[in-house]
Design a protein around this motif. Sequence first.
Motif, mmCIF file in Angstrom:
data_model
loop_
_atom_site.group_PDB
_atom_site.id
_atom_site.type_symbol
_atom_site.label_atom_id
_atom_site.label_comp_id
_atom_site.label_asym_id
_atom_site.label_seq_id
_atom_site.Cartn_x
_atom_site.Cartn_y
_atom_site.Cartn_z
ATOM 1 N N PRO A 70 0.847 -1.195 0.000
ATOM 2 C CA PRO A 70 0.000 0.000 0.000
ATOM 3 C C PRO A 70 0.884 1.247 0.000
ATOM 4 C CG PRO A 70 0.041 -1.016 2.178
ATOM 5 C CD PRO A 70 0.813 -1.916 1.258
ATOM 6 N N ILE A 71 0.356 2.339 -0.516
ATOM 7 C CA ILE A 71 1.102 3.599 -0.570
ATOM 8 C C ILE A 71 0.958 4.283 0.787
ATOM 9 C CG2 ILE A 71 1.313 5.833 -1.709
ATOM 10 C CD1 ILE A 71 -0.117 4.458 -4.148
ATOM 11 N N PRO A 72 2.081 4.557 1.463
ATOM 12 C CA PRO A 72 2.004 5.224 2.768
ATOM 13 C C PRO A 72 1.365 6.611 2.667
ATOM 14 C CG PRO A 72 4.217 4.373 2.368
ATOM 15 C CD PRO A 72 3.454 4.267 1.072
ATOM 16 N N GLU A 73 0.741 7.030 3.718
ATOM 17 C CA GLU A 73 0.108 8.346 3.760
ATOM 18 C C GLU A 73 1.129 9.434 3.444
ATOM 19 O OE1 GLU A 73 -2.245 11.112 6.971
ATOM 20 O OE2 GLU A 73 -2.439 8.944 7.144
ATOM 21 N N GLY A 74 0.737 10.371 2.597
ATOM 22 C CA GLY A 74 1.612 11.478 2.215
ATOM 23 C C GLY A 74 2.633 11.123 1.148
ATOM 24 N N LYS A 75 2.575 9.901 0.604
ATOM 25 C CA LYS A 75 3.562 9.467 -0.394
ATOM 26 C C LYS A 75 2.933 9.180 -1.750
ATOM 27 C CE LYS A 75 7.022 9.225 2.607
ATOM 28 N NZ LYS A 75 8.253 8.508 2.686
ATOM 29 N N ASP A 76 1.697 9.596 -1.958
ATOM 30 C CA ASP A 76 1.031 9.392 -3.242
ATOM 31 C C ASP A 76 1.110 10.693 -4.037
ATOM 32 O OD1 ASP A 76 -0.529 8.740 -5.386
ATOM 33 O OD2 ASP A 76 -2.190 7.927 -4.200
ATOM 34 N N ASP A 121 9.108 4.522 -0.638
ATOM 35 C CA ASP A 121 7.843 3.821 -0.879
ATOM 36 C C ASP A 121 6.782 4.687 -1.559
ATOM 37 O OD1 ASP A 121 8.596 1.287 0.237
ATOM 38 O OD2 ASP A 121 8.404 2.186 2.227
ATOM 39 N N ALA A 122 7.153 5.832 -2.109
ATOM 40 C CA ALA A 122 6.190 6.738 -2.745
ATOM 41 C C ALA A 122 5.732 6.206 -4.100
ATOM 42 C CB ALA A 122 6.817 8.121 -2.931
ATOM 43 N N SER A 123 4.566 6.660 -4.536
ATOM 44 C CA SER A 123 4.076 6.348 -5.876
ATOM 45 C C SER A 123 4.062 7.622 -6.706
ATOM 46 C CB SER A 123 2.666 5.759 -5.831
ATOM 47 O OG SER A 123 2.246 5.504 -7.168
ATOM 48 N N LEU A 124 4.849 7.591 -7.790
ATOM 49 C CA LEU A 124 4.872 8.665 -8.773
ATOM 50 C C LEU A 124 4.466 8.080 -10.121
ATOM 51 C CD1 LEU A 124 7.925 9.257 -6.956
ATOM 52 C CD2 LEU A 124 6.941 11.395 -7.719
ATOM 53 N N ARG A 125 3.785 6.977 -10.070
ATOM 54 C CA ARG A 125 3.408 6.199 -11.248
ATOM 55 C C ARG A 125 2.637 7.053 -12.260
ATOM 56 N NH1 ARG A 125 1.730 0.291 -10.816
ATOM 57 N NH2 ARG A 125 1.468 -0.233 -12.990
ATOM 58 N N ASP A 126 3.106 6.998 -13.526
ATOM 59 C CA ASP A 126 2.451 7.661 -14.659
ATOM 60 C C ASP A 126 2.364 9.183 -14.539
ATOM 61 O OD1 ASP A 126 1.979 5.213 -16.058
ATOM 62 O OD2 ASP A 126 0.279 4.824 -14.739
ATOM 63 N N VAL A 127 3.274 9.800 -13.789
ATOM 64 C CA VAL A 127 3.264 11.252 -13.583
ATOM 65 C C VAL A 127 4.250 11.919 -14.550
ATOM 66 C CG1 VAL A 127 3.801 13.074 -11.897
ATOM 67 C CG2 VAL A 127 2.584 11.030 -11.173
ATOM 68 N N ASP A 128 3.954 13.135 -14.974
ATOM 69 C CA ASP A 128 4.867 13.917 -15.810
ATOM 70 C C ASP A 128 5.852 14.627 -14.888
ATOM 71 O OD1 ASP A 128 6.237 15.691 -17.405
ATOM 72 O OD2 ASP A 128 4.463 16.652 -18.244
ATOM 73 N N LEU A 129 7.096 14.177 -14.906
ATOM 74 C CA LEU A 129 8.156 14.750 -14.071
ATOM 75 C C LEU A 129 9.291 15.306 -14.940
ATOM 76 C CD1 LEU A 129 8.231 11.942 -11.370
ATOM 77 C CD2 LEU A 129 7.453 14.293 -11.022
ATOM 78 N N MET A 130 8.946 15.757 -16.143
ATOM 79 C CA MET A 130 9.971 16.319 -17.023
ATOM 80 C C MET A 130 10.674 17.481 -16.333
ATOM 81 S SD MET A 130 8.147 16.317 -20.769
ATOM 82 C CE MET A 130 9.446 17.305 -21.450
ATOM 83 N N GLU A 131 12.006 17.461 -16.397
ATOM 84 C CA GLU A 131 12.863 18.515 -15.846
ATOM 85 C C GLU A 131 12.730 18.668 -14.328
ATOM 86 O OE1 GLU A 131 12.823 22.189 -18.103
ATOM 87 O OE2 GLU A 131 12.230 21.089 -19.905
ATOM 88 N N ALA A 132 12.184 17.680 -13.650
ATOM 89 C CA ALA A 132 12.101 17.722 -12.183
ATOM 90 C C ALA A 132 13.497 17.503 -11.601
ATOM 91 C CB ALA A 132 11.147 16.658 -11.666
ATOM 92 N N VAL A 133 13.699 17.959 -10.383
ATOM 93 C CA VAL A 133 14.998 17.869 -9.711
ATOM 94 C C VAL A 133 14.863 16.965 -8.488
ATOM 95 C CG1 VAL A 133 16.800 19.178 -8.519
ATOM 96 C CG2 VAL A 133 15.652 20.164 -10.516
ATOM 97 N N PHE A 134 15.751 15.946 -8.417
ATOM 98 C CA PHE A 134 15.745 14.982 -7.327
ATOM 99 C C PHE A 134 17.135 14.922 -6.700
ATOM 100 C CE2 PHE A 134 12.427 13.718 -10.248
ATOM 101 C CZ PHE A 134 11.381 13.361 -9.413
ATOM 102 N N LYS A 135 17.587 15.999 -6.080
ATOM 103 C CA LYS A 135 18.911 16.037 -5.455
ATOM 104 C C LYS A 135 18.784 15.634 -3.988
ATOM 105 C CE LYS A 135 20.840 19.504 -8.530
ATOM 106 N NZ LYS A 135 21.449 20.830 -8.665
ATOM 107 N N GLY A 136 19.630 14.678 -3.572
ATOM 108 C CA GLY A 136 19.631 14.238 -2.182
ATOM 109 C C GLY A 136 18.378 13.483 -1.772
ATOM 110 N N VAL A 137 17.630 13.009 -2.734
ATOM 111 C CA VAL A 137 16.365 12.319 -2.462
ATOM 112 C C VAL A 137 16.605 10.905 -1.943
ATOM 113 C CG1 VAL A 137 14.371 11.293 -3.657
ATOM 114 C CG2 VAL A 137 15.023 13.635 -4.121
#
Length: 186
Positions: free
Chosen positions: A25-31, A50-66
Amino acid sequence: KGAEAVLVGEDGKPVSKSVAESARPIPEGKDFRAPYDQSKKDFTDRDLTDASLRDVDLMEAVFKGVKAARADFSGTDISAAVFENADLSEVDFRRARMRWPTFNRCTLSKANFEGMDLSMVHLNVVKLDGANLRKLKGIGTVNQGDFTGADLRGADLSKFGDGAMGKPVFTGAQYDKRTKWPAGFD
């Protein structure tokens, strides 16, 4: 009697009960599936475990230190996204659109790239130990890649290029007769 419901996977084939029950299951606050357009969003230093970013448009998003261990990026568009110093262990990237994303100093241990084309992905100082790279359709230049124990069965590595910063490590990687190696690879 009524018909019994059958759970099917992404490929339209029935999924066994044990597979269906293993879905977390997707934890609260991680959908993060809504809103769909999260392009150019800055996720710096976020905990996306454990987050769900499934099928999301994340073009040019920044994930530093994630910290995004076990996150679901399947079907996501991460074109031109930047991943830096990120823990992406056990992340599912299947069906993701990957046009020139950059992975710098990232841990991708046991990540799932099955059937993907990584020929337009920048991989710089990455740890892909135990990653699922089965049926990989292509891969470009990799600088300091650790593929220890990766599953390369059926992978096309024929256009793989050694980076200027060091040769990749393939110790204990799994491969088969369908694995295509670069010309002159020993």
